[in-house]
Design a protein around this motif. Structure first.
Motif, PDB file in Angstrom:
ATOM      1  N   SER A 279     -22.541 -48.566  97.765  1.00 34.52           N
ATOM      2  CA  SER A 279     -22.614 -48.454  99.225  1.00 34.52           C
ATOM      3  C   SER A 279     -23.823 -47.599  99.584  1.00 34.52           C
ATOM      4  O   SER A 279     -24.249 -46.744  98.805  1.00 34.52           O
ATOM      5  N   ASP A 280     -24.390 -47.854 100.752  1.00 34.80           N
ATOM      6  CA  ASP A 280     -25.495 -47.015 101.225  1.00 34.80           C
ATOM      7  C   ASP A 280     -25.049 -46.047 102.312  1.00 34.80           C
ATOM      8  O   ASP A 280     -25.869 -45.348 102.906  1.00 34.80           O
ATOM      9  N   LYS A 281     -23.724 -45.999 102.559  1.00 36.65           N
ATOM     10  CA  LYS A 281     -23.167 -45.056 103.531  1.00 36.65           C
ATOM     11  C   LYS A 281     -21.870 -44.487 102.974  1.00 36.65           C
ATOM     12  O   LYS A 281     -20.959 -45.245 102.615  1.00 36.65           O
ATOM     13  N   ILE A 282     -21.806 -43.167 102.870  1.00 33.98           N
ATOM     14  CA  ILE A 282     -20.584 -42.522 102.393  1.00 33.98           C
ATOM     15  C   ILE A 282     -20.330 -41.270 103.223  1.00 33.98           C
ATOM     16  O   ILE A 282     -21.202 -40.816 103.980  1.00 33.98           O
ATOM     17  N   TYR A 283     -19.117 -40.709 103.063  1.00 36.06           N
ATOM     18  CA  TYR A 283     -18.766 -39.426 103.661  1.00 36.06           C
ATOM     19  C   TYR A 283     -18.819 -38.352 102.586  1.00 36.06           C
ATOM     20  O   TYR A 283     -18.722 -38.641 101.389  1.00 36.06           O
ATOM     21  N   THR A 284     -19.000 -37.135 103.010  1.00 41.38           N
ATOM     22  CA  THR A 284     -19.009 -36.028 102.062  1.00 41.38           C
ATOM     23  C   THR A 284     -17.663 -35.995 101.325  1.00 41.38           C
ATOM     24  O   THR A 284     -16.597 -36.150 101.916  1.00 41.38           O
ATOM     25  N   GLY A 285     -17.764 -35.810 100.010  1.00 45.53           N
ATOM     26  CA  GLY A 285     -16.565 -35.794  99.175  1.00 45.53           C
ATOM     27  C   GLY A 285     -16.214 -37.142  98.590  1.00 45.53           C
ATOM     28  O   GLY A 285     -15.430 -37.214  97.634  1.00 45.53           O
ATOM     29  N   ARG A 289     -20.899 -45.411  93.365  1.00 44.93           N
ATOM     30  CA  ARG A 289     -21.138 -45.915  92.009  1.00 44.93           C
ATOM     31  C   ARG A 289     -22.515 -46.572  91.937  1.00 44.93           C
ATOM     32  O   ARG A 289     -22.843 -47.460  92.728  1.00 44.93           O
ATOM     33  N   LEU A 290     -23.298 -46.157  90.952  1.00 44.62           N
ATOM     34  CA  LEU A 290     -24.582 -46.783  90.646  1.00 44.62           C
ATOM     35  C   LEU A 290     -24.429 -47.535  89.324  1.00 44.62           C
ATOM     36  O   LEU A 290     -24.020 -46.957  88.316  1.00 44.62           O
ATOM     37  N   THR A 291     -24.750 -48.826  89.340  1.00 46.35           N
ATOM     38  CA  THR A 291     -24.629 -49.669  88.150  1.00 46.35           C
ATOM     39  C   THR A 291     -26.008 -50.132  87.715  1.00 46.35           C
ATOM     40  O   THR A 291     -26.733 -50.751  88.489  1.00 46.35           O
ATOM     41  N   CYS A 292     -26.383 -49.814  86.460  1.00 49.83           N
ATOM     42  CA  CYS A 292     -27.646 -50.268  85.861  1.00 49.83           C
ATOM     43  C   CYS A 292     -27.293 -51.170  84.688  1.00 49.83           C
ATOM     44  O   CYS A 292     -26.658 -50.713  83.723  1.00 49.83           O
ATOM     45  N   ASP A 513     -16.853 -60.740  99.134  1.00 46.60           N
ATOM     46  CA  ASP A 513     -18.092 -60.136  98.622  1.00 46.60           C
ATOM     47  C   ASP A 513     -18.099 -58.627  98.858  1.00 46.60           C
ATOM     48  O   ASP A 513     -18.526 -57.848  97.991  1.00 46.60           O
ATOM     49  N   TRP A 514     -17.631 -58.219 100.031  1.00 48.47           N
ATOM     50  CA  TRP A 514     -17.608 -56.784 100.344  1.00 48.47           C
ATOM     51  C   TRP A 514     -16.688 -56.029  99.391  1.00 48.47           C
ATOM     52  O   TRP A 514     -17.040 -54.957  98.879  1.00 48.47           O
ATOM     53  N   LEU A 515     -15.519 -56.581  99.127  1.00 46.16           N
ATOM     54  CA  LEU A 515     -14.567 -55.911  98.239  1.00 46.16           C
ATOM     55  C   LEU A 515     -15.082 -55.887  96.797  1.00 46.16           C
ATOM     56  O   LEU A 515     -14.936 -54.881  96.093  1.00 46.16           O
ATOM     57  N   GLU A 516     -15.699 -56.988  96.341  1.00 46.32           N
ATOM     58  CA  GLU A 516     -16.242 -57.005  94.980  1.00 46.32           C
ATOM     59  C   GLU A 516     -17.388 -56.008  94.827  1.00 46.32           C
ATOM     60  O   GLU A 516     -17.519 -55.361  93.780  1.00 46.32           O
ATOM     61  N   ASP A 517     -18.223 -55.864  95.861  1.00 48.99           N
ATOM     62  CA  ASP A 517     -19.275 -54.842  95.820  1.00 48.99           C
ATOM     63  C   ASP A 517     -18.674 -53.444  95.790  1.00 48.99           C
ATOM     64  O   ASP A 517     -19.159 -52.560  95.077  1.00 48.99           O
ATOM     65  N   LYS A 518     -17.617 -53.247  96.555  1.00 46.75           N
ATOM     66  CA  LYS A 518     -16.951 -51.938  96.587  1.00 46.75           C
ATOM     67  C   LYS A 518     -16.382 -51.578  95.223  1.00 46.75           C
ATOM     68  O   LYS A 518     -16.413 -50.418  94.796  1.00 46.75           O
ATOM     69  N   LEU A 519     -15.867 -52.593  94.500  1.00 49.46           N
ATOM     70  CA  LEU A 519     -15.280 -52.352  93.181  1.00 49.46           C
ATOM     71  C   LEU A 519     -16.329 -52.362  92.076  1.00 49.46           C
ATOM     72  O   LEU A 519     -15.986 -52.128  90.907  1.00 49.46           O
ATOM     73  N   GLY A 520     -17.579 -52.680  92.402  1.00 46.68           N
ATOM     74  CA  GLY A 520     -18.646 -52.603  91.414  1.00 46.68           C
ATOM     75  C   GLY A 520     -18.816 -53.824  90.549  1.00 46.68           C
ATOM     76  O   GLY A 520     -19.413 -53.732  89.467  1.00 46.68           O
TER      77      GLY A 520
END
Length: 654
Positions: A279-285, A289-292, A513-520
């Motif tokens: 995601s490119d938007k999160i809340y503090t805390g 996830r970054l996947t390479c 697509d949104w949920l699959e991106d959220k789950l990585g």
């Protein structure tokens, strides 16, 4: 009486020798054609260091005219004596007496193993002949008994080897007369490298010459990786079979140093890099996830993915996921590293995935995959009562349950193919009806269409083929409820049901697509292509009937327009039929998701087989085959393995 017999015998001998003497002085074209009758080696098998005799029988009457050419003889045998040419008389009956030549040469066996004695050149008069190659078995002595040793040898197809490169390495047994399985191998670990067994890599090589067939059989196959450059030695290895052990020599490999440009990765092969952030938007805390993922063919077992350069985020955990398998050129598949970050302060965070250089083993040049940059907006946690959840999940429920489209799968109902008849029926009537045939043909065709409508309606009311139970809107709304409850696996299943049931609905696909991106999930398996066979079925019916209309217009209108309609509609008929079949096959391909959290797939469908690779919860897979209680699955990255089928939830409501 005795004197008469002696005189007759003497005259016979004189006549015989006279005839032979006469034949020796005859030109070659008037004498029988020379030929090699036999070639033998005695003894065979022979011990190493012992001598053996090569005997060649030539059908020729004069030993002085026979020669065996050994000037260019090259082999693992040493000539001891000869060659000697001697004439002899072969008599099969009183009337059949032939004079032939025997050539004998003695050799010493220097090297053990099964060897091919080469073809030799024999000349007789003006004739030049070649002997057939022979198989000679040179054995060793143990307890005064001769046995055939196993010819064991290390080999690799790699020509240039770089430090860190994964190469295939084979322990071969050479020159076997039959294909067999060996009892065991004795392989020591090299000091400057490591071996991974790859038992199904080796291939049997067949060597044929004349009637001789020999096999080079791989006793063991490995993937070898040396992290150092220079001379690396693979220790001698042994192979056991039937109480006999054959040993190879030490195998030396010259390992080249890798270029300095790839020291950060050590990657040798051919790769591609894909980086994604959840995601490119999160809340503090919150966590992000970054996947390479590095995919390709090469040394995935040794290479490393450089750590990202991060500002404004704190690293929580790192997980490396190997998803590769060995091949004849090294490893193929992918290596994935997942980084979990969190943010403590609001603001803008940056993530830079460094460039990924690798050495292309084919061209020998360094290829550089450029770096990627991501920006993450970190917002403070909203106060109570604010619609934070609505912002994080940009989807709302559909209130009208009746809006859910349920495809009827008309293409599976034989009675609906009756709609292909009006056009051809109209063409046939137009061809046979006289006078006002166009109007009459249209009227009769309309009557036929009314009858078809009545028939199809009666069938439609009686049965409903291929309609999955449930309503797509219900699947979609239930999925949103599961997301709010953080039951992501159930939500994923409900959304995949909705997409499969109504594949044309973009809202369902966007939510999936949104949920699959959220789950990585980087390369998920789609539950269905975004088309339904009914679409192409309707196009097929329309174009087929218009094709018949084109043929009618061709008889009425004297222009090129009907020909254009015929060509165009013919192409549409073929394309729509092809796409209908393709979409039907695609929808019949079973897909699903993994249910449990920690699942390991196996290489073979056997309970006793060890675990191979871990597959995460909710990972979409494609079902390829079945064996007992096991199902062969394939991930979106092409990784295949066997898993118990009760750990999979299908994307089907029926």
């Amino acid at each position: 009486m005795l004197k008469k017999l002696s005189l007759i015998l003497l005259l016979s001998v004189i006549v015989a020798f006279g005839l032979h003497a006469q034949s020796r002085f005859l030109p070659d074209d008037q004498r029988p054609k020379a030929k090699i009758e036999s070639v033998e080696i005695e003894p065979n098998p022979v011990g190493r260091g012992d001598i053996f005799t090569l005997t060649i029988i030539v059908d020729w009457d004069n030993a002085l005219e026979v020669d065996l050419d050994l000037d260019e003889f090259t082999s693992d045998f040493t000539r001891w004596r000869g060659p000697y040419m001697r004439s002899f008389i072969e008599s099969t009956s009183k009337d059949d007496v032939k004079r032939k030549v025997r050539i004998t040469t003695t050799f010493r066996a220097v090297k053990s193993g099964r060897q091919v004695f080469p073809s030799l050149t024999v000349t007789a008069g003006s004739y030049v002949m070649q002997t057939e190659p022979l198989l000679i078995r040179v054995g060793l002595y143990a307890n005064r008994k001769l046995y055939m040793p196993l010819e064991v040898e290390w080999t690799t197809p790699a020509e240039r080897i770089y430090a860190g490169e994964a190469i295939p390495l084979f322990l071969m047994v050479r020159n076997q007369e039959t294909v067999s399985i060996f009892d065991r191998t004795r392989v020591a670990t090299p000091r400057d490298g490591f071996l991974e067994q790859a038992g199904d890599l080796g291939e049997i090589t067949i060597f044929e010459t004349g009637d001789i067939v020999l096999y080079d059989i791989p006793a063991e196959a490995f993937i070898f990786t040396s992290p150092v450059s220079g001379r690396v030695t693979i220790p001698a290895a042994g192979v056991d079979q039937g109480g006999i052990t054959g040993w190879s020599s030490d195998f030396n490999l010259d390992i080249l140093p890798i270029p300095e440009e790839i020291l950060s990765t050590g990657a040798v092969g051919r790769f591609s890099l894909r980086s994604e952030i959840s995601s490119d938007k999160i809340y503090t805390g919150d966590e992000i996830r970054l996947t390479c993922r590095v995919s390709g063919t090469g040394n995935q077992n040794f290479m490393k993915i450089p750590d990202p350069e991060v500002q404004g985020l704190i690293l929580v955990s790192t997980e490396e996921i190997p998803e590769y398998s060995y091949t004849a050129t090294g490893y193929t598949g992918s290596k994935t590293v997942q980084y979990i970050y969190t943010a403590e302060e609001p603001g803008t965070a940056s993530v830079r995935v460094p460039e990924f250089p690798y050495l292309d083993r084919d061209s020998g040049r360094v290829v550089n995959i450029q770096s990627e940059n991501f920006t993450v907006a970190v917002s403070p946690v909203p106060a109570a009562g604010e619609a934070a959840e609505a912002e994080m999940m940009p989807f709302v429920k559909i209130e009208d349950e009746g809006r859910g489209l349920r495809w009827k799968s008309f293409y599976l109902k034989p009675e609906f193919y009756l709609w292909l008849l009006p056009g051809p029926f109209f063409l046939i009537l137009f061809s046979f009806v006289k006078g006002r045939r166009l109007i009459i043909s249209l009227v009769i065709t309309v009557i036929v269409m009314v009858v078809i409508v009545s028939v199809t309606n009666s069938f439609f009311s009686s049965k409903d083929v291929g309609i999955p139970p449930g309503n797509t809107v219900s699947y979609y709304n239930n999925a949103l409820d599961r997301i709010e409850e953080h039951q992501y696996t159930s939500a994923l299943h409900e959304l995949r049901l909705a997409v499969y049931t109504d594949p044309l609905n973009s809202q369902y696909r966007n939510a999936l697509d949104w949920l699959e991106d959220k789950l990585g999930f980087v390369n998920p398996v789609t539950p269905a292509i975004p088309y339904h066979p009914d679409i192409f079925f309707f196009v097929l019916i329309l174009s087929f009937n218009l094709l018949s209309v084109g043929f009618v217009l061709r008889k009425v209108v004297q222009s090129g327009t009907p020909a254009v309609i015929i060509i165009l509609m013919s192409a549409v008929v073929l394309l729509s039929a092809g796409f209908m079949v393709y979409s039907h096959i695609s929808r019949n391909q079973l897909t699903g998701i993994i249910i449990p959290e920690d699942v390991y797939i196996k290489k073979i469908p056997d309970e006793s087989a060890g675990d191979w690779l871990r597959v995460g919860q909710g990972v979409p897979v494609r079902l390829e085959d079945e064996s007992g209680v096991f199902t062969l699955i394939e991930t979106g990255d092409g990784i295949q393995g066997w898993i118990n089928r009760n750990k999979i939830r299908l994307d089907r409501a029926d």
